[in-house]
Scaffold this active site. Structure first.
Site, PDB file in Angstrom:
ATOM      1  N   LYS A 129       0.861  -1.193   0.000  1.00  0.00           N
ATOM      2  CA  LYS A 129       0.000   0.000   0.000  1.00  0.00           C
ATOM      3  C   LYS A 129       0.883   1.224   0.000  1.00  0.00           C
ATOM      4  CE  LYS A 129      -4.506   0.536   0.280  1.00  0.00           C
ATOM      5  NZ  LYS A 129      -5.409  -0.519  -0.213  1.00  0.00           N
TER       6      LYS A 129
HETATM    7  N1  GLU Z   1      -7.071  -0.131  -3.384  1.00  0.00           N
HETATM    8  C1  GLU Z   1      -7.814  -1.306  -3.679  1.00  0.00           C
HETATM    9  C2  GLU Z   1      -7.907  -2.211  -2.459  1.00  0.00           C
HETATM   10  O1  GLU Z   1      -7.751  -1.781  -1.345  1.00  0.00           O
HETATM   11  C3  GLU Z   1      -7.328  -2.016  -4.925  1.00  0.00           C
HETATM   12  C4  GLU Z   1      -5.953  -2.582  -4.874  1.00  0.00           C
HETATM   13  C5  GLU Z   1      -5.463  -3.115  -6.219  1.00  0.00           C
HETATM   14  O2  GLU Z   1      -6.261  -3.304  -7.121  1.00  0.00           O
HETATM   15  O3  GLU Z   1      -4.265  -3.338  -6.299  1.00  0.00           O
HETATM   16  O4  GLU Z   1      -8.208  -3.360  -2.574  1.00  0.00           O
END
Ligand code: GLU
Length: 439
Positions: A129
């Site tokens: 993240k």
């Molecule tokens: N931000 C989204 C999540 O928390 C998508 C993450 C992604 O597709 O890599 O799942």
């Protein structure tokens, strides 16, 4: 190379946990919330003590300065984070959020959640993240672009289609992903479409990605209602959050036959016992930015929305919506966690005592990363699928994952959240065992 022992009778997670009793849980710290769930599931699957230590730590934590020229010529410096929690199953995967209150602890929790989420739906990614501490409402388009490009250039050594692949998250979107892809590609000297997902379709994005998280919520809710023997048609739902996840979940649940009686955003909530026309409300937001002032509904507060007499509640905003303080007000029979970490550990306990069926975030909102995986596969192949194929495959993955988790939950008499953690920890652990510890 030494193997991680598979039968560690001398030291167990329970013994470690017994010995390492730290200060009392800070219920609203997302990292502690994630760890508390991880500890409980690790104990239940009898995770090897060495592996437990490995999985408690993120692999990499990066903090960078993000200096940019403001439109008035001043130089401002923002702080950017990228955390890679675990990459044993494949490249790190996870969104980038832009928000005023981003912290390293939050990004660490969200990165670990991505590891468990990817493992629950069994896509070959690890968890990551990123975040930039900034207020996107106070940045012009040009400033936003400069923040994005400078943040990306600070992470050039980490990012890559085989190493770390960002996607949209809170306050980031296709536009931002296009800048990330362009910045990375300019440094490489050629177009690298697979370095981000959630891109515009014309530059290697996938059909269905924009709706994928909300669509996954709809599918998980449908499966939960069917499992519980509850009807679909006319079933009442309230949705907290009307961004990319909440607004799409609202529209698709309405299409499925449920009645969406309330939705909310940062400006507050709107309620109509006969149903809100979600398309209408979405159009209102396009024109007016917020739900506030929407004419065909009554104004309610967020606390009132969470306590409405509905069958399904979808918290689809940010962390800590349902806590030890308000969980007892919930009347819904099913909670579908569209956001990451919307319920705290104390809320979990209260909701479980009340018999609420919670579809945990790492399962409920995994539709986004599932279609991100499809997008990455399409970019690598250079061969693109139509929307129907994407949606069908998303339906298959989400339905199968729901039932995988349900089976663990029934076999072990644990709730769906603990079951989802147990399943994903076992999947990650088995790869670690096969790979061993390189030293
Ligand atoms: N931000 C989204 C999540 O928390 C998508 C993450 C992604 O597709 O890599 O799942």
């Amino acid at each position: 190379m030494s193997d991680i022992k598979t039968d560690n009778r001398i030291e167990t997670v329970s013994k470690i946990l017994g010995r390492e009793k730290g200060p009392p849980l800070d219920d609203e710290n997302p990292f502690e919330a994630m760890m508390a769930r991880f500890d409980r599931a690790a104990e239940l699957v009898n995770l090897d003590a060495g592996l437990y230590r490995v999985l408690r730590q993120p692999e990499k934590q990066i903090i960078i300065s993000v200096p940019i020229h403001r439109d008035n010529g001043d130089v401002d410096v923002f702080t950017g984070y990228r955390v890679l929690h675990n990459t044993s199953r494949g490249p790190a995967k996870g969104g980038i959020r832009f928000a005023k209150n981003v912290t390293l602890d939050e990004v660490k929790a969200l990165a670990a959640w991505m590891t468990w989420k990817c493992a629950v739906v069994n896509v070959p990614f690890g968890g990551a993240k990123g975040g930039v501490v900034c207020d996107p409402d106070n940045l012009s388009m040009g400033e936003l672009e400069r923040v994005t490009r400078r943040y990306t250039s600070g992470l050039l050594d980490t990012l890559g289609p085989d190493s770390d692949i960002p996607a949209p998250d809170v306050n980031t979107n296709e536009r931002v992903m296009a800048w990330v892809m362009d910045t990375y590609s300019m440094h490489k000297g050629y177009a690298v479409t697979g370095v981000v997902t959630g891109k515009p379709i014309e530059m290697g994005g996938s059909h269905g990605r924009r709706d994928a998280t909300g669509r996954g919520c709809m599918i998980a809710t449908r499966e939960a209602l069917t499992h519980l023997g509850l009807p679909i048609r006319g079933t009442k739902v309230a949705i907290q959050g009307f961004g990319n996840v909440g607004s799409v979940a609202a529209r698709l649940l309405e299409e499925l036959g449920l009645t969406v009686v309330a939705v909310s955003d940062v400006s507050g909530g709107i309620y109509n016992p006969n149903g809100i026309f979600c398309g209408d409300a979405a159009e209102w937001v396009v024109k007016n930015k917020y739900l506030e002032g929407y004419p065909s509904a009554e104004k309610i507060t967020e606390a009132e929305l969470l306590a409405l007499d509905v069958d399904v509640l979808v918290p689809a905003a940010v962390e800590n919506a349902i806590t030890g303080k308000n969980a007892h007000t919930v009347k819904a029979k099913v909670i579908c966690e569209g956001a990451n970490g919307p319920s705290t550990v104390k809320a979990d306990e209260i909701l479980e005592d009340m018999g609420v069926f919670v579809i945990p975030d790492i399962l409920a909102n995994a539709g986004g990363v599932t279609v991100s995986y499809f997008e990455w596969v399409q970019d690598r192949l250079g061969y693109f699928w139509d929307e129907e194929t994407v949606n069908e495959r998303l339906n298959d993955v989400t339905t199968r994952s729901f039932h995988d988790v349900l089976k663990v939950s029934q076999d072990n008499s644990v709730n769906m959240r603990t079951a989802a953690y147990m399943l994903s920890i076992e999947r990650v652990a088995s790869v670690h065992q096969l790979r061993g510890v390189y030293a």
